[in-house]
Every structure is written in structure tokens, then in C-alpha cells.
Enzyme design. Structure first.
Site: not given
Ligand code: NDP
Length: 445
Positions: A126, A166
Site C-alpha cells: 500500500k 484508493d
């Protein structure tokens, strides 16, 4: 708290001080896994849980850029490369002022188990930045993305690490990031997913997280001989996941009555139909406006600084951000008759709220299972890029439905408790076993 979990968490907290979201995510998983690990000493001996909670690599970097007034601005960029045992690191980039190491480590940790659950060969990672795209011009966003990629490029690659979007990173940002990579590296490579269709993207990728979440909810409902048709649904957020969750719910005959953003929520008792949803998509994706404008256009109620969980519903789809359902809100949902919560967002329910859902034995699908359709379709985009071809919409959608069914089956296999299914334990265990076994196979590295 179980004694072994307590001891384990003490170490995590000492090693990662102040990283509250990361502690929260690890503790939830440790509570699910500890009884299983204690019964299977091979995992304990190899310290798999300890190793899985430590990133393989963390990259932090300076992101300087120039705003439209000619002023130099400075942000911080991150990439957490958490675990690559079963495939290249895969997971989104988040651009939001709240981004810090704790939030990205929690997301990367969850991503490892989620990606394992998809059955596809992808590791977990991430990244992102504390950059706030809100209120910035397209040119400012472009200059920021170019600066961000000017460092990130050396850490990613089709077989190393393939980021996606995201919060705050949609098609526009992926485009600018990809353009800069291509220029610096002189390579057209599948180094990002969520690309546009005419330069390597996959059909259904924008829709995948929301659609997948609804497919997962459908599977959960089937275990109780229920269906989506006719259900009253609350959705939070109004970004990518919220929009396509709403779209699929409408297609399947449900009535969606709420949406929100970080400023407040709208309540439309008549339901958000396709036309109203098209308005929301234009408002949010093109005009980059606020959800309040929906209430002005359609004459419905707007509540500033509120989330939708006090509104009566059959099903709830939290699709905005972490910790957006408190214990009290979880109680409100249950008391108002909600029978199913499917998490489009990552870790949207606080631990005490999760306990409320589990105690009430409602259908509760945690994010790492319910929202895995996004990353799964990203992996399908990677496959198409490797083969240099593009599958049709029906083919990708069929694969997505098949994957969500499989994830649901894995949760049932590992989470069955009498007549009930504990999807939290199911998802954690199923995700863990595959990565843990691969780590055993590959030795202590
Ligand atoms: P978007 O940026 O497209 O939308 C985010 C939405 O949530 C916006 O409506 C935003 O409001 C709202 N929001 C963001 N932060 C907060 C906050 N702190 N409080 C209240 N509302 C907030 O992001 P996505 O739709 O892509 O992501 C939503 C969630 O889904 C995240 O948890 C993400 O990690 C998760 N997810 C996303 C996937 C994907 O494929 N995109 C895959 C799997 C999970 P505002 O407009 O005011 O900022």
C-alpha cells in the site's frame, strides 16, 4: 484479551509506537488466528505471525512540487511493501491529508490477507501521500503525480510491485502517474492498474470493488435464503466504491437511500435511481463538488457532519473510510433491523462495533473479504497486460463473480461456527494459511 494475543500485541506496540490503526488491524487478525496457530505449532515455531506483521520494506520520500501561484509545496510519499511471498506487491495508493505510516501499514497488512483470499498470485502493499487533491487544479495534481512517480518508479515494476488507486487516486491520477513512469523509464509496462481502457486498462476495473461487494453480500444473503431485491440499503461515501455499490444494488432491485462525503450525508427516502446516480458521478468525478449539492438539486434532507448509520435499513454498505461505524452506530443499525453489513471500505467498523455485529449474529462481511473484488480485478488487469490483450466486459464480470463466490466459500470453510458463519475468522484464517504455507516453503528470508 487472550494471554498470547496480549503478549504478541505488546511486542507489536513496542516495535511500532503510536501506530494505532496498525495495532487495531493486527490485533483483530491476531485474535482470530491465535487459537489456530497454537493448534498448528509449525506456524508458531517459524514465527509466521511476527514476520507477517513486519513489512518487508518501507519507502518514504520527499515529494516537492510547484503550485499554480509558483509556490513550492512539499508532501511526503510512501510505499509499504508488506509481503511478496505469493506474488508481486499489490495494493492502492491513497492521497489524503490524513495519510501517515500507521494508516498505510494497516492497509498494507490487511491487503496481504485480502490478496491471498482472492486465489490470485498477488502479494500485499500500500502507499500514498498526505497530499490533498481537493481544491487543486488538474495541473497541480499532474505536477504532484509527476514528482511522486519521479521517486516511486525505482521501487515498482510488473514483477515487483504494481500499485492501483484508493482514496483520492482515481483515473486522473493513475493517468498522470503512468505517463511519468513511461517517460522516465522509456517503457510501456503494466506497472499500475486502474488504467484507462485505451492504454492498458481492464473493463469492469472501476466498477469492481463496488460490484464485488454487492456480489459478496448476495452470497451472504443466500445462506439465509434472502435476496437483494427489495432491500432498503444505506451506503456511505460517494466516491468510486460507493458509486458502483449503488449502481449494482439498483440493478439488482434494491433501494439505496443514503450517500455521504467527509462533510455530511444525504437521505433520499424515494431511493437513488440511475438518473440521480449519474448526477452523483458527474458531481463527484468531474465537477469534484460536495454531496450537499444533491440535496439542493433533489430537495432531500442533508445532515452536515453526519454518517448514515442512524437511518433505518435492511443492509448497510460502509464505503468511505476506516473507523466510520462506532459501537453506538453498530447498535443503532442492529436495533433498526439491519440484517447485513458488507464493507466496501477498509476497516470501516471499530472493533467494539464488530463485536456488536458478531453478538447479534447478523451477516457481517469484513472489508478484506467483501471489498476484495477491486484488487482481484486489478490482478485480472495485470494478466491482460502480460498477454497484451483485453477481455470483454462479460468475461471480466463473470470472473469477478466467480472470485467473490470463491472468497465467500473460503470464509464459510474456515469460519463456520455451528449454524452461523463468522466471516471475520473465516477471512483471516483463509487468507493467512496460504501466505503462511508459502512462507514456510520459502524458508527464513
Ligand atoms: P474515493 O476517494 O473515490 O472516495 C472516498 C469517499 O469517502 C468520498 O466520498 C470521501 O469524501 C469519503 N471520505 C474519505 N475520507 C473520509 C473521512 N475521513 N471521513 C468521511 N468520509 C471520507 O475512494 P474509494 O471509493 O476508492 O475508497 C473508499 C474506501 O474503499 C476506502 O476505505 C478504500 O481503502 C476502500 N477500497 C477501495 C478500493 C478501490 O478499488 N478503490 C478497493 C478496496 C477498498 P470526500 O469527497 O469529502 O473526500
Amino acid at each position: 484479551m487472550d494471554k498470547d494475543v496480549e503478549a504478541f500485541m505488546e511486542e507489536i506496540i513496542t516495535r511500532n509506537p503510536g501506530e494505532n490503526e496498525f495495532h487495531q488491524a493486527v490485533q483483530e487478525v491476531a485474535e482470530s488466528l491465535m487459537p489456530f496457530i497454537n493448534k498448528n505449532p509449525k506456524y508458531k515455531k517459524a514465527k509466521i505471525l511476527e514476520r507477517i506483521a513486519e513489512p518487508e520494506r518501507v519507502v518514504m520520500f520527499r515529494v516537492p512540487w510547484t503550485d499554480d501561484a509558483g509556490e513550492i509545496q512539499m508532501n511526503r510519499g510512501y510505499r509499504i511493501q508488506m509481503n511478496s511471498t505469493i506474488g508481486p506487491y499489490k495494493g492502492g495508493l491513497r492521497f489524503h491529508p490524513s495519510v501517515n505510516l500507521s494508516i498505510l501499514k494497516f492497509l498494507a497488512f490487511e491487503q496481504v490477507l485480502k490478496n491471498s483470499l482472492t486465489t490470485l498470485p498477488i502479494g500485499g502493499g500500500k502507499g500514498g501521500s498526505d497530499f490533498n487533491p481537493k481544491g487543486k487544479s488538474d495541473n497541480e495534481v499532474m505536477r504532484f503525480c509527476q514528482s511522486f512517480m519521479s521517486e516511486l518508479f525505482r521501487h515498482i515494476g510488473p514483477d515487483t510491485d504494481v500499485p492501483a488507486g484508493d482514496i483520492g487516486v482515481g483515473g486522473r491520477e493513475i493517468g498522470y502517474l503512468f505517463g511519468q513512469y513511461r517517460k522516465i523509464c522509456n517503457k510501456f509496462a503494466g506497472i499500475l492498474t486502474g488504467k484507462a481502457l485505451n492504454w492498458g486498462g481492464s473493463l469492469i476495473r472501476p466498477e469492481a470493488t463496488g460490484y464485488g461487494c454487492v456480489y459478496f453480500a448476495e452470497e451472504m444473503l443466500k445462506t439465509r435464503k434472502e435476496a437483494i431485491k427489495g432491500k432498503i440499503c444505506t451506503v456511505s461515501g460517494s466516491g468510486n466504491v460507493a458509486q458502483y455499490t449503488t449502481e449494482k444494488l439498483i440493478q439488482l432491485g434494491a433501494k439505496v437511500i443514503t450517500l455521504s462525503d467527509s462533510s455530511g450525508m444525504i437521505f433520499d427516502p424515494d431511493g437513488i435511481d440511475e438518473k440521480k446516480l449519474a448526477y452523483v458521478m458527474e458531481l463527484k468525478n468531474i465537477k469534484r463538488g460536495r454531496i450537499k449539492e444533491y440535496s439542493e438539486k433533489y430537495g432531500v434532507n442533508y445532515e452536515a457532519d453526519k454518517r448514515p448509520w442512524h437511518i433505518e435499513c435492511d443492509m448497510a454498505f460502509p464505503s468511505a473510510t476506516q473507523n466510520e461505524i462506532s459501537k453506538d452506530e453498530a447498535k443503532m443499525l442492529v436495533n433498526n433491523g439491519c440484517i447485513c453489513v458488507a464493507e466496501g471500505a477498509n476497516m470501516p467498523t471499530e472493533p467494539a462495533g464488530i463485536q456488536v455485529f458478531l453478538d447479534a449474529k447478523i451477516l457481517y462481511g469484513p472489508g478484506k473479504a467483501a471489498n476484495a473484488g477491486g484488487v482481484a480485478t486489478s490482478a485480472l488487469e495485470m494478466s491482460q497486460n502480460s498477454m497484451r490483450l483485453q477481455w470483454c466486459r462479460e468475461e471480466v464480470d463473470e470472473k469477478l463473480q466467480w472470485i467473490m463466490k470463491n472468497i465467500h466459500n473460503s470464509c464459510v470453510k474456515y469460519g463456520k461456527e455451528g449454524n452461523n458463519i463468522n466471516y471475520v475468522n473465516g477471512a483471516n484464517l483463509a487468507g493467512f494459511v496460504k501466505v503462511a504455507d508459502a512462507m514456510l516453503d520459502q524458508g527464513v528470508i
